[in-house]
Scaffold this active site. Sequence first.
Site, short mmCIF file in Angstrom:
data_model
loop_
_atom_site.label_atom_id
_atom_site.label_comp_id
_atom_site.label_asym_id
_atom_site.label_seq_id
_atom_site.Cartn_x
_atom_site.Cartn_y
_atom_site.Cartn_z
N HIS A 240 0.82 -1.14 -0.06
CA HIS A 240 0.12 0.00 0.14
C HIS A 240 0.80 1.46 0.05
CE1 HIS A 240 -3.80 -2.46 0.53
NE2 HIS A 240 -3.10 -2.47 1.80
C1 BDR Z 1 -3.37 1.56 5.06
O1 BDR Z 1 -3.69 1.06 6.24
C2 BDR Z 1 -2.68 0.84 7.06
O2 BDR Z 1 -2.93 -0.14 7.87
C3 BDR Z 1 -1.72 0.71 5.98
O3 BDR Z 1 -0.36 1.15 6.62
C4 BDR Z 1 -1.85 1.59 4.86
O4 BDR Z 1 -1.51 3.04 4.98
C5 BDR Z 1 -3.93 0.50 4.14
O5 BDR Z 1 -5.25 0.51 4.20
#
Ligand code: BDR
Length: 317
Positions: A240
Amino acid sequence: MSIKVIFDTDPGIDDAFALFYALSHPEVEVIGITTVFGNVPIDISTNNAYILIEKSESNIQVFKGASKPLLRPNGNFPYFIHGDDGLGNINHARPENIKDNIEASDFIIDRAYRYPREINIIAVGPLTNIANVINKDPKIVEIIKSITIMGGSWFAGGNISPVAEANIYNDPEAAEIVFKSKIPITMIGLDVTHKVFLTASHIKYLASLKNNSGKFLQDISSFYVKFYKETKNMNGCYFHDATAAIAFTNPEFFIFKKGKVFVSQDRLTRGQTVIFESEKFHETPIDDERKNINIAKKVQSKKVINKFLEIAEKYMK
Ligand code: BDR
Ligand code: CA
């Protein structure tokens, strides 16, 4: 020429990959790291930012930010994804270099005036610090050059709920303030981050590099990869936050559409990003002054991963 970046984060395992990327990219100058609650409570996410600057051998200051959403209490923290310590239960000792710096949103405001139209923000956690900046100084939106956000979803559904992505869900009121602002925004949501996988063999490759960072990233990611294996039967993990950092340096790997983004604050759909695409005819057009932003719709995943591996090999310490 180096591009000035403030990196706003809730580390978090995928945050660590993204931060290492930004810190080592030769054309990016990270001028400060601001922390926010999210994957873990604020004290842990701030500790982790200090651990990450130590491990990446960087000399960047960390500024502690919001401990909770603007208007809501904290929810549950996802320890089952990122570990009790937010870094895959490596249980690193508390860093010694922790400083009592100014608050994160004050730091962002200060630097925005010091470098007008030069500051880019990469925001990979809940958007509370950025909303605090806008609330404290509404005019600031004219001098912040850009924000690249990891958050939201257009057609990909949600991850924390059927319709919401976690960063937006964790502070929907803050996200709405940011999307409504006049800052030029790029949204890197689940439509693209769910297309970029870091596999076990990529992680193995990172660990084989002649630097300490690759091995560290392997150490912190085994807990995260285990979560993906057990819950989604995946052999690797979504990338992500690093995908957002790479969208900042290499927008040509993505296809963007323009649209107005609205954030639901309703109970069932909390944090859902509802998008009115500028090119589309809507029978019920939305009467709202907010700007169209860039929303990533497609990604060349291989190029994203290869760019990360290239930067890791050439520049990570
Ligand atoms: C996002 O949520 C967090 O858990 C991760 O670091 C990322 O920024 C993904 O949905
Ligand atoms: Ca994050």
